[in-house]
Design a protein around this motif. Structure first.
Motif, PDB file in Angstrom:
ATOM      1  N   ARG A   1       0.963  -1.152   0.136  1.00 18.39           N
ATOM      2  CA  ARG A   1      -0.092   0.001   0.053  1.00 18.39           C
ATOM      3  C   ARG A   1       0.897   1.092  -0.164  1.00 18.39           C
ATOM      4  NH1 ARG A   1      -2.330  -1.998   4.631  1.00 18.39           N
ATOM      5  NH2 ARG A   1      -3.602  -3.856   4.074  1.00 18.39           N
TER       6      ARG A   1
ATOM      7  N   ILE B   1       2.138   1.789  -3.437  1.00 21.71           N
ATOM      8  CA  ILE B   1       1.343   2.155  -4.436  1.00 21.71           C
ATOM      9  C   ILE B   1       1.021   3.773  -4.269  1.00 21.71           C
ATOM     10  CG2 ILE B   1      -1.288   2.297  -4.569  1.00 21.71           C
ATOM     11  CD1 ILE B   1      -1.003  -0.754  -4.158  1.00 21.71           C
TER      12      ILE B   1
ATOM     13  N   ALA C   1      -3.953   4.500 -11.743  1.00 18.93           N
ATOM     14  CA  ALA C   1      -4.311   3.153 -11.052  1.00 18.93           C
ATOM     15  C   ALA C   1      -3.764   1.857 -11.942  1.00 18.93           C
ATOM     16  CB  ALA C   1      -5.543   3.227 -10.448  1.00 18.93           C
TER      17      ALA C   1
ATOM     18  N   ILE D   1      -0.429   1.098 -12.163  1.00 21.28           N
ATOM     19  CA  ILE D   1       0.269   0.560 -10.966  1.00 21.28           C
ATOM     20  C   ILE D   1      -0.301  -0.701 -10.933  1.00 21.28           C
ATOM     21  CG2 ILE D   1      -0.066   0.785  -8.250  1.00 21.28           C
ATOM     22  CD1 ILE D   1      -0.264   3.902  -8.626  1.00 21.28           C
ATOM     23  N   ALA D   2      -1.426  -0.905 -11.392  1.00 14.31           N
ATOM     24  CA  ALA D   2      -1.903  -2.672 -11.162  1.00 14.31           C
ATOM     25  C   ALA D   2      -0.991  -3.233 -12.236  1.00 14.31           C
ATOM     26  CB  ALA D   2      -3.437  -2.741 -11.408  1.00 14.31           C
TER      27      ALA D   2
ATOM     28  N   ILE E   1       2.353  -4.071 -10.453  1.00 15.14           N
ATOM     29  CA  ILE E   1       2.290  -5.097  -9.555  1.00 15.14           C
ATOM     30  C   ILE E   1       1.570  -6.507  -9.911  1.00 15.14           C
ATOM     31  CG2 ILE E   1       2.352  -3.293  -7.587  1.00 15.14           C
ATOM     32  CD1 ILE E   1      -0.599  -3.845  -7.174  1.00 15.14           C
TER      33      ILE E   1
ATOM     34  N   TYR F   1      -3.414  -6.475  -6.914  1.00 15.73           N
ATOM     35  CA  TYR F   1      -4.552  -5.884  -6.488  1.00 15.73           C
ATOM     36  C   TYR F   1      -5.251  -5.478  -7.708  1.00 15.73           C
ATOM     37  CZ  TYR F   1      -3.028  -5.372  -1.438  1.00 15.73           C
ATOM     38  OH  TYR F   1      -2.564  -5.413  -0.362  1.00 15.73           O
TER      39      TYR F   1
ATOM     40  N   VAL G   1      -6.737  -0.334  -6.223  1.00 16.05           N
ATOM     41  CA  VAL G   1      -5.538   0.368  -6.261  1.00 16.05           C
ATOM     42  C   VAL G   1      -6.107   1.668  -6.087  1.00 16.05           C
ATOM     43  CG1 VAL G   1      -3.642   1.334  -7.832  1.00 16.05           C
ATOM     44  CG2 VAL G   1      -4.063  -1.056  -7.445  1.00 16.05           C
TER      45      VAL G   1
END
Length: 72
Positions: free
Chosen positions: A20, A23, A34, A37-38, A41, A45, A50
């Protein structure tokens, strides 16, 4: 053996908090969306989750920003 188990358990318990924090940092410093970022990773998540993490952290997001196209 006990020390190794304790170390593994502590790492497991800290992982969600560290993710977290990473992120939020990516959203703040790299201005990543988002979706970006998703993907980064590996969808650990979802994009929606996110987004929720970033929103709850109070990170200011520019309106209407779209993910960068990887084709260009």
């Amino acid at each position: 053996m006990t020390a190794e188990l304790l170390e593994a358990a502590n790492a497991y318990n800290e992982a969600p908090k560290r993710l977290r924090d990473a992120i939020v940092k990516a959203a703040e410093t790299e201005n990543a969306t988002a979706a970006e970022i998703a993907v980064a990773i590996n969808f650990t998540y979802s994009v929606d989750y996110v987004s929720r993490i970033v929103r709850e952290a109070g990170v200011a997001r520019p309106r209407g920003r779209r993910p960068r196209s990887s084709d260009s």
